[in-house]
Structure formats: structure tokens, C-alpha cells
Design an enzyme around this catalytic site. Structure first.
Site, PDB file in Angstrom:
ATOM      1  CE1 TYR A   1      -3.402  11.742   6.661  1.00 12.61           C
ATOM      2  CE2 TYR A   1      -3.015  11.970   8.383  1.00 12.61           C
ATOM      3  CZ  TYR A   1      -4.124  12.534   7.874  1.00 12.61           C
ATOM      4  OH  TYR A   1      -4.896  13.016   7.771  1.00 12.61           O
TER       5      TYR A   1
ATOM      6  CG  ASP B   1      -6.978   3.488  -8.319  1.00 15.39           C
ATOM      7  OD1 ASP B   1      -6.478   4.117  -7.577  1.00 15.39           O
ATOM      8  OD2 ASP B   1      -5.950   2.515  -8.356  1.00 15.39           O
TER       9      ASP B   1
ATOM     10  CE  LYS C   1      -3.394  14.709   3.739  1.00 18.23           C
ATOM     11  NZ  LYS C   1      -3.908  14.634   3.008  1.00 18.23           N
TER      12      LYS C   1
ATOM     13  CG  ASP D   1     -14.902   5.971  -2.417  1.00 24.68           C
ATOM     14  OD1 ASP D   1     -12.968   5.617  -2.638  1.00 24.68           O
ATOM     15  OD2 ASP D   1     -15.394   6.227  -1.619  1.00 24.68           O
ATOM     16  CB  ILE D   2     -11.501   2.384  -5.278  1.00 27.04           C
ATOM     17  CG1 ILE D   2     -11.420   2.762  -3.913  1.00 27.04           C
ATOM     18  CG2 ILE D   2     -10.628   3.725  -6.068  1.00 27.04           C
ATOM     19  CD1 ILE D   2      -9.616   2.260  -3.966  1.00 27.04           C
TER      20      ILE D   2
END
Length: 304
Positions: A124, A35, A128, A17-18
Site C-alpha cells: 500500500y 472499474d 502510494k 464504484d464497482i
């Protein structure tokens, strides 16, 4: 990750994760900072750890993406391109989730099949659809083992609502047990496909394990149930009769929901790799209320 670690060994599944991980995540097994916009770092992780499967969840969700289109484009499209290139270069099996948001107002809504018109109206959704098409293209051109599932709204006790359109279906449980009042940003009759996170995780693992020769598609719908805010509220009232819900539709999220499918047709997933859900609405509500209640008890909060 826990499901994968049980099957493949704790040290063989690396989470990234960041953001700083919670103590639970940190203690549960290997965790690294990654990242998706840093190509060189991702490549280093893949090479140093001899990675064979990559599960790519990084994305800005529907409502948040509309508020920050430039960032959504960067994470959802540039980040995906980095991952596609690295998967190709290192012969990885790559999983990228898609969503009900990959459909738009001109798609068949009840049910939405695997293959149909997809003209989403959010960044979004557009990103996708782009991911589904790029993955399929690279599979046909270079043999990339790309796998994608269109997730419904996913309901989990562990995830705080993160700017999606189906977030109300998590928040309503927390509100039911804390204040007894939920203000819903969708109209009471807004029907959307939903799924318990346990089914979602299991579907993903089973799909990743399916022999490639069984797959007739690279992207599949998966379904469990479809419900409206009013229906989930009624089911919660069987346990907590005093739940009060007021409706205050938010223009952005309501218009997004109105452009999405009401139901998914997942017959291909059921036929090709044996998908079948465990949780219906009744089981989902019982499980969510029990889980949140025991969490509140641990934190010393009053039971409703």
C-alpha cells in the site's frame, strides 16, 4: 461528494464504484459503475460526461494489501496508471490521496515533513509513493494538474472499517455504544495522526479549488490531531465511563503502525492554501458518539 454537489450542482458530480450503491448514495445524484482496471470504460465515462476533475480513491488499504499483494499491485498501481494516462489525455485536474503509510521506518516520525526519506514496508505504502512520484513527474514533464494529500487515519461514522491500520479508531466508538467493550489490535501507547472525515473532505475540496499558482508542492501532508488508543478511550469515558478496553496487539498491524509517523508537519499546506482543521480529539469524540447514537436510535437499537 455532497460538499462538491452543493457547490457545483448535483448533476455535475458523478459518483462511481464497482459495488452496488446504498439507497442513500443512489438517490443522492448521478452514480455509475466504473472499474479502474477497465481503461476503455473509464475513457468512455470521461468523454461522454465531459469530465474536468477526477478524484481517484480506489485502493486496497494497508493490512488488506499485505494479505493480497498481487491484487493490491493491480488496483493501486495499474489502476492509477490508467487514471494518470486518461487525466493527461483529457487535460483533467487529478486528485489522488496518499497516506501516512507512504512513510517507513527510516522516515522522521515526529513530525514527518512533506519532503523526506520515504521507504515504506507495505505494498500500500509503496504504491502510494509510486503515485506521488508519477504524478509529480507528469506534472513537470507534461504539465498535468496532479494534486495529492497525505491523509492521516480518517474517522467516519459512515464507513465500516476496511482493512486499514487505523480502523480501531472507528470501531472503538461502535463498541463503546453497543457492548461497552473494545478489543484493540494495537498497543495502548501507539500514537498515530488522525482526522475527522468532515475535515478530510473539506481539505480535499479546498485544495482542489486552490489556484495552481499558489501550490509550491504537488503532494502535501494534512494534519488535525494525533492520539493513542488509550487517549481516545479516556476521552470516550468522559461520556461513557464504563467503556472497557483490552489490548491484544496484532503482529501485522502493530508493525505497520510502528513504521508510520506519530505526527505530520503540515505547515506547507497551512501556508500555501490556508489549510486549518476544525475537529480536535474532544470535538471528534462528541460528534462520533452523537452520530452513532442517533443512527442506533433510527435502527431501533438500545442506547448504551
Amino acid at each position: 461528494a455532497q460538499m462538491l454537489r452543493k457547490q457545483y450542482g448535483t448533476d455535475n458530480v458523478i459518483l462511481s464504484d464497482i459495488k452496488k450503491p446504498s439507497p442513500d448514495v443512489y438517490k443522492s445524484g448521478p452514480f455509475v459503475y466504473a472499474d479502474v482496471l477497465d481503461y476503455k470504460l473509464l475513457r468512455e465515462l470521461i468523454v461522454n460526461n465531459r469530465i474536468t476533475w477526477l478524484v481517484h480513491y480506489s485502493a486496497l488499504l494497508s493490512a488488506v494489501g499485505e494479505a493480497n499483494v498481487a491484487l493490491a499491485r493491480k488496483i493501486n498501481i495499474t489502476g492509477l496508471h490508467n487514471v494518470l494516462d486518461l487525466a493527461l489525455e483529457n487535460c483533467l485536474r487529478l486528485f489522488v490521496p496518499s497516506t501516512i503509510g507512504a512513510f517507513g521506518p527510516s522516515s522522521p516520525r515526529d513530525p514527518a515533513p512533506d519532503l523526506c526519506v520515504q521507504r515504506p514496508r507495505t505494498i500500500y505504502g509503496v504504491s502510494k509513493v509510486h503515485g506521488e512520484l508519477m504524478g509529480e513527474y507528469l506534472h513537470h514533464k507534461y504539465g498535468l494538474d496532479f494534486r495529492c494529500l497525505r491523509y492521516p487515519g480518517v474517522i467516519s461514522v459512515n464507513t465500516t472499517p476496511g482493512g486499514g491500520t487505523t480502523d480501531y479508531a472507528v470501531q472503538i466508538f461502535h463498541d463503546a455504544l453497543s457492548t461497552g467493550h473494545h478489543e484493540c489490535y494495537l498497543r495502548p501507547e501507539t500514537r498515530l495522526p488522525m482526522m475527522h472525515i468532515a475535515d478530510c473532505h473539506r481539505a480535499t475540496v479546498e485544495f482542489m479549488q486552490a489556484p495552481e499558482c499558489q501550490l509550491t508542492l504537488r503532494t502535501y501532508n494534512i494534519a488535525a490531531m494525533s492520539f493513542t488508543p488509550e487517549e481516545v478511550a479516556q476521552e470516550i469515558r468522559k461520556h461513557l465511563p464504563h467503556l472497557k478496553v483490552t489490548y491484544n496487539p496484532d503482529v501485522v498491524r502493530q508493525s505497520i503502525a510502528d513504521s508510520w509517523p506519530v505526527r505530520f508537519d503540515d505547515s506547507n499546506a497551512r501556508r500555501d492554501w490556508g489549510w486549518t482543521p476544525v475537529f480536535g480529539l474532544e470535538e471528534l469524540v462528541t460528534d462520533m458518539l452523537n452520530s452513532i447514537q442517533s443512527r442506533r436510535a433510527k435502527e431501533g437499537l438500545p442506547a448504551s
